[in-house]
Design an enzyme around this catalytic site. Structure first.
Site, short mmCIF file in Angstrom:
data_model
loop_
_atom_site.label_atom_id
_atom_site.label_comp_id
_atom_site.label_asym_id
_atom_site.label_seq_id
_atom_site.Cartn_x
_atom_site.Cartn_y
_atom_site.Cartn_z
N TYR A 52 65.06 64.37 37.48
CA TYR A 52 64.72 63.10 38.11
C TYR A 52 65.49 61.94 37.46
O TYR A 52 64.89 60.93 37.09
CB TYR A 52 63.22 62.83 38.01
N HIS A 106 61.44 74.65 36.80
CA HIS A 106 61.50 73.78 37.97
C HIS A 106 62.06 74.51 39.18
O HIS A 106 63.27 74.68 39.33
CB HIS A 106 62.37 72.55 37.64
#
Length: 340
Positions: A52, A106
Site C-alpha cells: 500500500y 498477502h
C-alpha cells in the site's frame, strides 16, 4: 460497544477495524490526523500492507511512542523467504516499531506451508521466534486457498472479502473459523464501494461476534460514521433488511473486487481498474479518473477480443468482458456530464 476476539490470538478489539489502504490518497499530515482521530475515538486495530505505497509510513508517523496501546497488522506479497525478510524489515522500519502484531501473507495464489519449497512459512516461524511477528495470518480472495488455510491449522487469522453481498460459501468460511478458533477479518465489508449504506453494513456485521470488519477510511466524515455506530449501534430492523435485500437483488455477485487475478490482459486492458471504474467514480473524486490517461485506458476496452482468459481466472466467476463494457458505458456518460 461490541468487541471482537480474533480467535486464539486473544486479540480483543472494538468491532471497528481501520483499513489503511485508502490513506495512500491523502497527505501525510492529513493521514496522521485521521489515524489519531480514529485512535481517540476507540479504534485499536489498524490494517495496512507493504503493497500500500506509503500507508505503513503514515501509520508509523501517527503512532510512534504509543505502540503498546494498539494493534497493527500488515502484509507481505513475498514469494520467497529472502523477499519475506526484506519486506518485514522494511515494514518494521516504516512503522517505527520492532514487532508486528499480525503479519499476513498477502493474497498468495497458494497456501504457504512448511516444506513447500518457498521458505515462506519457515521464515514466518523464525520471525515469530525472534519476536518480530506475534501472530500469523493470511489474506486471500480465492475460496480454495482460504479453505486450505483453515484446514491446515497453520494460521491464526484469515482475512477474506465479506459483506452482506457475500454468498453462502463465504458464510461457511466464517462458521469454520469460529469452530477452529481462528480469527476472521472482513475486508471489503462495503464490497469495494458497491454498498453505500454503511449503517446496513455495520448492522449486518453485528450478527457475527467472531468477525472484525476493517473499513477503508480516508475522510473524516467516513470515520465519524463508524465511530458513531460504536456508540449507537444500528439495529438490523425491517428498514435495513429491506435495504440489504434490495442490494442483494441488484448487486450480489456482479461486481469487480479489484483483486487483479484476471491480469495480465493480452490486449493490454487494465482490467482490475477498468472493470470497477463505475465504483471508483462513485467512491473517489471523479476528476482523478477522468484524465486523458484514464480515458485512453478505458477506451482500450474496445480492443477486447473476448478470449475470456480474464473470466476463466476470476475467483468470483464474473463475466469480465461484459462487465468491462458496462463500465465503459458508464464512464462515457460521466464524461458527457451525466450523473451515475
Amino acid at each position: 460497544m461490541a468487541n471482537v476476539r480474533l480467535g486464539r490470538t486473544e486479540i480483543t478489539v472494538p468491532k471497528n477495524g481501520f483499513g489503511a489502504l485508502p490513506i495512500q490518497r491523502i497527505s501525510l499530515e492529513d493521514a496522521v490526523a485521521l489515524l489519531r482521530r480514529a485512535y481517540d475515538g476507540g479504534i485499536r486495530f489498524f490494517d495496512t500492507a507493504r503493497s500500500y505505497s506509503d500507508s505503513e509510513e503514515k501509520l508509523g508517523a501517527a503512532f510512534e511512542g504509543m505502540r503498546e496501546k494498539l494493534y497493527i497488522a500488515t502484509k507481505t506479497p513475498a514469494q520467497t523467504g529472502e523477499d519475506f525478510w526484506k519486506d518485514l524489515e522494511t515494514s518494521l522500519k516504516l512503522l517505527r516499531t520492532d514487532y508486528v502484531d499480525l503479519y499476513q501473507f498477502h493474497n498468495p495464489d497458494f497456501c504457504p506451508k512448511p516444506g513447500d519449497g518457498t521458505g515462506l512459512y519457515e521464515a514466518m516461524l523464525e520471525a515469530k521466534a525472534q519476536g518480530k511477528v506475534r501472530h500469523i495470518g493470511i489474506t486471500n480472495h480465492r475460496l480454495h486457498v482460504a479453505q486450505e488455510a483453515i484446514d491446515s491449522g497453520l494460521y491464526e487469522t484469515l482475512q477474506f472479502p465479506f459483506s452482506y453481498l457475500s454468498s453462502d460459501k463465504e458464510l461457511d468460511l466464517v462458521r469454520q473459523c469460529r469452530e477452529k478458533d481462528m480469527g476472521f477479518i472482513a475486508m471489503k465489508a462495503l464490497a469495494g464501494g458497491t454498498i453505500n449504506n454503511s449503517s446496513a453494513a455495520y448492522a449486518y456485521m453485528l450478527q457475527f461476534d467472531n468477525v472484525l470488519p476493517i473499513w477503508g477510511i480516508q475522510r473524516g466524515w467516513e470515520l465519524k460514521e463508524f465511530l458513531n455506530y460504536e456508540k449507537q449501534p444500528p439495529a438490523l430492523d425491517d428498514g435495513l433488511r429491506a435495504v440489504i435485500e434490495k442490494d442483494r437483488r441488484e448487486l450480489a455477485g456482479n461486481f469487480c473486487r479489484g483483486c487483479g487475478y484476471c491480469m495480465p490482459c493480452p490486449q493490454g486492458i487494465e482490467i482490475n481498474q477498468c472493470a470497477r471504474m463505475s465504483l471508483m467514480l462513485r467512491r473517489a473524486p471523479a476528476q482523478a479518473w477522468l484524465t486523458k490517461e484514464w480515458q485512453e485506458k478505458m477506451e482500450q476496452i474496445t480492443s477486447c477480443v473476448h478470449c475470456n482468459q480474464c473470466a476463466s481466472k476470476c475467483p468470483y466467476g464474473l463475466d469480465t468482458p461484459a462487465l468491462l463494457l458496462e463500465n465503459l458505458k458508464d464512464y462515457r456518460e460521466v464524461l458527457a456530464g451525466k450523473p451515475l
